[in-house]
Design a protein around this motif. Structure first.
Motif, short mmCIF file in Angstrom:
data_model
loop_
_atom_site.label_atom_id
_atom_site.label_comp_id
_atom_site.label_asym_id
_atom_site.label_seq_id
_atom_site.Cartn_x
_atom_site.Cartn_y
_atom_site.Cartn_z
N GLY A 1 -10.51 19.39 -17.21
CA GLY A 1 -10.85 20.62 -16.52
C GLY A 1 -12.34 20.89 -16.54
N GLY A 2 -12.88 21.32 -15.40
CA GLY A 2 -14.29 21.66 -15.33
C GLY A 2 -15.22 20.51 -15.06
N VAL A 3 -14.66 19.30 -14.83
CA VAL A 3 -15.52 18.12 -14.67
C VAL A 3 -16.01 17.94 -13.23
CG1 VAL A 3 -13.79 16.36 -14.07
CG2 VAL A 3 -15.72 15.76 -15.57
N GLY A 4 -15.45 18.70 -12.28
CA GLY A 4 -15.95 18.65 -10.91
C GLY A 4 -15.01 18.01 -9.90
N LYS A 5 -13.71 17.98 -10.20
CA LYS A 5 -12.75 17.35 -9.28
C LYS A 5 -12.64 18.13 -7.97
CE LYS A 5 -9.41 17.72 -12.21
NZ LYS A 5 -10.18 18.38 -13.28
N ILE B 1 -4.52 8.60 -2.78
CA ILE B 1 -5.65 8.46 -3.70
C ILE B 1 -5.61 9.60 -4.71
CG2 ILE B 1 -8.18 8.33 -3.91
CD1 ILE B 1 -8.14 7.57 -0.85
N GLY B 2 -5.68 9.28 -6.00
CA GLY B 2 -5.66 10.30 -7.05
C GLY B 2 -7.00 10.42 -7.73
N LEU B 3 -7.52 11.65 -7.82
CA LEU B 3 -8.76 11.94 -8.54
C LEU B 3 -8.38 12.71 -9.80
CD1 LEU B 3 -10.82 13.30 -5.49
CD2 LEU B 3 -10.56 10.92 -6.22
N CYS C 1 -0.80 10.89 -11.59
CA CYS C 1 -1.19 9.96 -10.51
C CYS C 1 -0.07 8.98 -10.23
CB CYS C 1 -2.47 9.21 -10.88
SG CYS C 1 -3.96 10.23 -10.92
N GLY C 2 0.62 8.58 -11.30
CA GLY C 2 1.76 7.67 -11.13
C GLY C 2 2.94 8.35 -10.48
N TYR C 3 3.21 9.60 -10.87
CA TYR C 3 4.33 10.34 -10.28
C TYR C 3 4.15 10.55 -8.77
CZ TYR C 3 5.58 11.59 -15.09
OH TYR C 3 5.92 11.55 -16.42
N LEU C 4 2.90 10.70 -8.35
CA LEU C 4 2.63 10.93 -6.93
C LEU C 4 2.37 9.62 -6.16
CD1 LEU C 4 0.47 14.18 -6.95
CD2 LEU C 4 2.60 13.82 -5.73
N GLY C 5 2.50 8.49 -6.83
CA GLY C 5 2.39 7.20 -6.15
C GLY C 5 0.99 6.84 -5.70
N ALA C 6 -0.02 7.25 -6.47
CA ALA C 6 -1.40 6.94 -6.09
C ALA C 6 -1.64 5.44 -6.13
CB ALA C 6 -2.38 7.66 -7.02
N GLN C 7 -2.09 4.89 -4.99
CA GLN C 7 -2.40 3.46 -4.95
C GLN C 7 -3.79 3.17 -5.50
OE1 GLN C 7 -1.34 4.26 -1.08
NE2 GLN C 7 0.12 2.60 -0.83
N ARG C 8 -4.62 4.20 -5.54
CA ARG C 8 -5.95 4.08 -6.17
C ARG C 8 -6.18 5.34 -7.02
NH1 ARG C 8 -5.21 -0.20 -4.70
NH2 ARG C 8 -6.55 -1.69 -3.59
N ARG C 9 -6.63 5.12 -8.24
CA ARG C 9 -6.94 6.23 -9.15
C ARG C 9 -8.44 6.20 -9.45
NH1 ARG C 9 -2.03 5.56 -13.60
NH2 ARG C 9 -0.36 5.16 -12.08
N ILE C 10 -9.08 7.34 -9.32
CA ILE C 10 -10.52 7.43 -9.58
C ILE C 10 -10.75 8.51 -10.63
CG2 ILE C 10 -12.79 7.97 -8.59
CD1 ILE C 10 -11.72 6.95 -5.91
N LYS C 11 -11.33 8.11 -11.75
CA LYS C 11 -11.59 9.07 -12.83
C LYS C 11 -12.91 9.79 -12.59
CE LYS C 11 -11.77 9.52 -17.86
NZ LYS C 11 -11.71 8.83 -19.18
N VAL C 12 -12.88 11.11 -12.63
CA VAL C 12 -14.09 11.93 -12.50
C VAL C 12 -14.55 12.27 -13.91
CG1 VAL C 12 -15.11 13.98 -11.46
CG2 VAL C 12 -13.17 12.86 -10.34
#
Length: 456
Positions: free
Chosen positions: A192-196, A186-188, A310-321
């Motif tokens: 910068g500074g948005v709260g990830k 899972i990729g979040l 997120c693509g390089y790390l193979g995230a199956q789900r991406r969630i934008k913060v």
């Protein structure tokens, strides 16, 4: 005259309906106090339950019952909601027109309705918080094979937590993906500074209160462990690999094999914070981290500023913060400043709204500016702050050291010099200006920023 009776019957019903609606506004202050008192009672009881749980875990090999863990999780969630709701309500109570009615009746009504409902939820949760047993004996195989059972609170590292206003829905979204057996990575992502990192800390904390099936939760800040040996050393300490065994591993491959040996056959969660460019999925296996799949049921959750990564790390789900909407931004700022300051001058709440708007919903900016203003009771100080944020934001205390560096890093991380030039070109447009995409492309072509036969 047959029509008179139905009309007369409707009138008292309309009256009752109107009275109930007005009560949400008229008694908002009293209901906020009732909610605060109910939450204090619930928090005190929660602390008592936690203390009794800790005593039980210390005295003999036991684990917290699922009912108690579920209840503690609900209390933590509702406490965050209540704090935010009370702040919103207090702001409405303070902004009265003619000294009696809130200026925004519609907003005050909605908040009053929420307060009434939330008070009932808090009282119900308190009633459900009395348990015959808080802990239960560990299965014999756990007692003999490990010191703690899967999902026990002792397995999760605890971090200092910032205010988590606006993150509740994101936490639930991520947890839903954690429980999905088809999702391993899972990729979040977000600026910068948005709260990830705050969101990842909150997820980490959830493993100490929610039911789960994982044996260990490992936290690594990738940007601070860029070398292989640094990364591996953090993981081995979490896995409690002794110094003697570790020293016998003469190189990176041997250390990776030892980590992989211990993680294989277990369900682990790897939380990777602040992943930077140049880190790829294939590197995880070379570090000794088995990749998640349906068979092992493991999870990797990471934060990054780059959706591309997120693509390089193979995230199956991406969630934008994303940045906070205006109401939640004001709530976070108000919580940081504190009620004493906001109530010290009748004009300060209005200025707080202006300051909040200048922060554009960015949590890091809201927390930084809010911390500075938490000691400013003077109306003059607030006026100066507003003027400085409008004219010279980089001169505001904390902005240059804390807020601008992560934003500059996001700018520096743009994929090409052309992208950076285009970004700077956008800054010449007036604030809140509507920009046509086609017009913008034409302007960039005219300035020589875009070239080629098909820039669109």
């Amino acid at each position: 005259m047959d029509f008179v009776s139905p009309v007369l019957d409707i009138v008292p019903r309309l009256w009752d309906f109107g009275v109930k609606h007005v009560a949400h506004v008229k008694h908002l202050g009293e209901r906020l106090e009732e909610l605060r008192t109910a939450m204090d009672d619930l928090s005190d009881h929660r602390d008592d339950v936690k203390e009794r749980v800790e005593m039980g875990l210390r005295s003999q090999p036991e684990m917290v019952t699922k009912r108690v863990k579920r209840w503690l999780s609900k209390v933590e969630t509702i406490e965050e909601q209540v704090v935010a709701l009370i702040h919103e309500g207090n702001l409405q109570v303070e902004r009265k027109c003619l000294g009696c009615c809130p200026r925004n009746l519609q907003t005050a009504y909605k908040i009053g309705k929420k307060v009434l409902k939330k008070t009932a939820e808090v009282k119900e949760l308190l009633q459900n918080g009395y348990f015959a047993t808080l802990t239960e004996r560990l299965p014999s195989e756990w007692v003999s094979s490990r010191s703690t059972p899967p999902g026990s609170p002792q397995m999760v590292a605890q971090f200092p937590m910032e205010n988590t206003v606006g993150l509740y829905s994101k936490v639930e979204d991520v947890w839903e993906k954690i429980e999905d057996e088809n999702v391993g990575i899972i990729g979040l992502y977000g600026i910068g500074g948005v709260g990830k990192t705050t969101l990842l800390k909150k997820i980490n904390k959830e493993f100490s209160t929610r039911d789960h099936v994982f044996d260990s939760v490992i936290w690594v800040t990738q940007s601070k462990a860029t070398k292989v040996e640094e990364f591996q050393d953090i993981v081995r300490r979490k896995l409690e690999i002794s110094d003697d065994i570790w020293q016998k591993c003469s190189n990176e491959n041997n250390r990776a094999c030892e980590i992989s040996r211990l993680l294989s056959g277990t369900r682990f969660v790897l939380l990777l914070d602040d992943v930077r460019k140049g880190f790829f999925k294939s590197q995880l296996t070379s570090l000794g981290i088995p990749l998640p799949n349906k068979g092992n049921g493991c999870k990797i959750i990471f934060t990054t500023r780059s959706e591309e990564l997120c693509g390089y790390l193979g995230a199956q789900r991406r969630i934008k913060v994303e940045c906070l909407p205006p109401e939640q931004a004001l709530s976070l700022f108000s919580m940081t400043v504190g009620e004493d300051i906001l109530n010290s001058n009748p004009e300060i709440p209005k200025l707080a709204e202006i300051v909040t708007a200048r922060c554009s919903g960015l949590p890091l900016a809201l927390l930084t500016v809010g911390s500075v203003m938490a000691s400013r009771k003077s109306y003059h100080d607030w006026i100066c702050a507003v003027e400085m944020l409008q004219s010279y934001p980089s001169e505001f205390s904390g902005m240059g050291d804390l807020v601008f560096p992560p934003i500059k890093f996001s700018y520096d991380s743009l994929t090409s010099p052309i992208a950076r030039k285009c970004f700077l070109y956008f800054s010449i447009f007036p604030e809140n200006c509507t920009i046509s995409v086609d017009e913008l492309i034409d302007l960039c072509i005219g300035e020589g920023l875009l070239v080629g036969t098909s820039p669109r």
